[in-house]
Design a protein around this motif. Structure first.
Motif, PDB file in Angstrom:
ATOM      1  N   TYR A  18       0.847  -1.185   0.000  1.00 60.78           N
ATOM      2  CA  TYR A  18       0.000   0.000   0.000  1.00 60.78           C
ATOM      3  C   TYR A  18       0.888   1.243   0.000  1.00 60.78           C
ATOM      4  O   TYR A  18       1.998   1.235   0.541  1.00 60.78           O
ATOM      5  CB  TYR A  18      -0.917   0.023   1.224  1.00 60.78           C
ATOM      6  N   ILE A  19       0.393   2.302  -0.608  1.00 63.81           N
ATOM      7  CA  ILE A  19       1.125   3.572  -0.630  1.00 63.81           C
ATOM      8  C   ILE A  19       1.415   3.990   0.809  1.00 63.81           C
ATOM      9  O   ILE A  19       0.518   3.999   1.654  1.00 63.81           O
ATOM     10  CB  ILE A  19       0.309   4.660  -1.368  1.00 63.81           C
ATOM     11  N   PRO A  37       7.956  -1.308   1.886  1.00 61.28           N
ATOM     12  CA  PRO A  37       7.993  -2.548   1.120  1.00 61.28           C
ATOM     13  C   PRO A  37       8.883  -3.603   1.762  1.00 61.28           C
ATOM     14  O   PRO A  37       8.749  -4.794   1.469  1.00 61.28           O
ATOM     15  CB  PRO A  37       8.534  -2.121  -0.244  1.00 61.28           C
ATOM     16  N   ASP A  38       9.776  -3.168   2.668  1.00 58.75           N
ATOM     17  CA  ASP A  38      10.646  -4.130   3.346  1.00 58.75           C
ATOM     18  C   ASP A  38       9.877  -5.022   4.310  1.00 58.75           C
ATOM     19  O   ASP A  38      10.236  -6.183   4.510  1.00 58.75           O
ATOM     20  CB  ASP A  38      11.745  -3.400   4.125  1.00 58.75           C
ATOM     21  N   ARG A  48       4.867  -6.252   2.426  1.00 55.24           N
ATOM     22  CA  ARG A  48       4.513  -6.697   1.077  1.00 55.24           C
ATOM     23  C   ARG A  48       3.284  -7.594   1.157  1.00 55.24           C
ATOM     24  O   ARG A  48       3.091  -8.329   2.136  1.00 55.24           O
ATOM     25  CB  ARG A  48       5.659  -7.461   0.427  1.00 55.24           C
ATOM     26  N   HIS A  49       2.471  -7.540   0.128  1.00 59.53           N
ATOM     27  CA  HIS A  49       1.243  -8.336   0.055  1.00 59.53           C
ATOM     28  C   HIS A  49       1.209  -9.040  -1.302  1.00 59.53           C
ATOM     29  O   HIS A  49       1.910  -8.644  -2.234  1.00 59.53           O
ATOM     30  CB  HIS A  49       0.015  -7.431   0.203  1.00 59.53           C
ATOM     31  N   TYR A  50       0.360 -10.033  -1.422  1.00 58.32           N
ATOM     32  CA  TYR A  50       0.212 -10.789  -2.664  1.00 58.32           C
ATOM     33  C   TYR A  50      -1.257 -10.895  -3.035  1.00 58.32           C
ATOM     34  O   TYR A  50      -2.109 -11.015  -2.162  1.00 58.32           O
ATOM     35  CB  TYR A  50       0.794 -12.201  -2.513  1.00 58.32           C
TER      36      TYR A  50
END
Length: 188
Positions: free
Chosen positions: A82-83, A87-88, A91-93
């Motif tokens: 998400y903004i 990201p470290d 993270r999502h899938y």
């Protein structure tokens, strides 16, 4: 912070701006006045239970699992964050809500969901329909494979007297012998 009447283990928030509750008897959250739509968390439970009682459902339409697989194949699946999330660590899938809605938001009876969110129960349902379609494909391929193995095994077996293949082989042998006799006579 809210808690039930239990007198042990007082509930304290562990972070600022945190919502914490404890109800050892569980939770029931309904989103309609008939109490037929909602979720529950049973006493001692660790995951929400989506209400899914067949007696509370109507206008059922069977799904074409192969069509669902084709729709899933068209989706932009991958990882993302998400903004504003790191990201470290965040993270999502999965799919984009717009793709999911385009693929599964209309079934000919009505609308399901919207273009910015994905209902977890619908997500799970789509996955189960796709799994069922894949399982049916596996069963069909296994049956076809077994049939081909049987045909291959029959082709490798020695020919039994009286079968068409044995009769053909015997005729071919007779023709070879006759040709050999003819060649021998022609040379004399």
């Amino acid at each position: 912070m809210a808690a039930d009447e239990a007198t042990t283990n007082f509930l304290n928030s562990s972070a600022n701006n945190q919502f914490s509750t404890r109800y050892v008897g569980g939770y029931r959250l309904y989103t309609n006045s008939a109490m037929s739509v909602g979720v529950q968390l049973f006493a001692g439970g660790n995951a929400w239970q989506t209400l899914s009682d067949s007696t509370k459902k109507e206008r059922r339409v069977l799904a074409d699992g192969n069509q669902f697989l084709a729709r899933i194949n068209q989706m932009r699946l991958g990882s993302w964050n998400y903004i504003g999330q790191s990201p470290d660590t965040m993270r999502h899938y999965g799919p984009m809500a717009q793709d999911f809605y385009r693929a599964f938001g209309h079934d000919g009876v009505g609308r399901s969901g919207n273009a910015t969110t994905i209902n977890q129960a619908d997500f799970d349902g789509v996955n189960l329909i796709a799994i069922q379609a894949l399982y049916r494909r596996v069963l069909a391929l296994e049956a076809e494979n077994a049939k081909l193995r049987q045909q291959q095994a029959r082709a490798r077996q020695p020919e039994q007297p009286g079968t068409a293949a044995a009769t053909t082989a015997a005729l071919e042998e007779r023709v070879r012998r006759l040709e050999a006799l003819l060649v021998a006579q022609a040379q004399r």
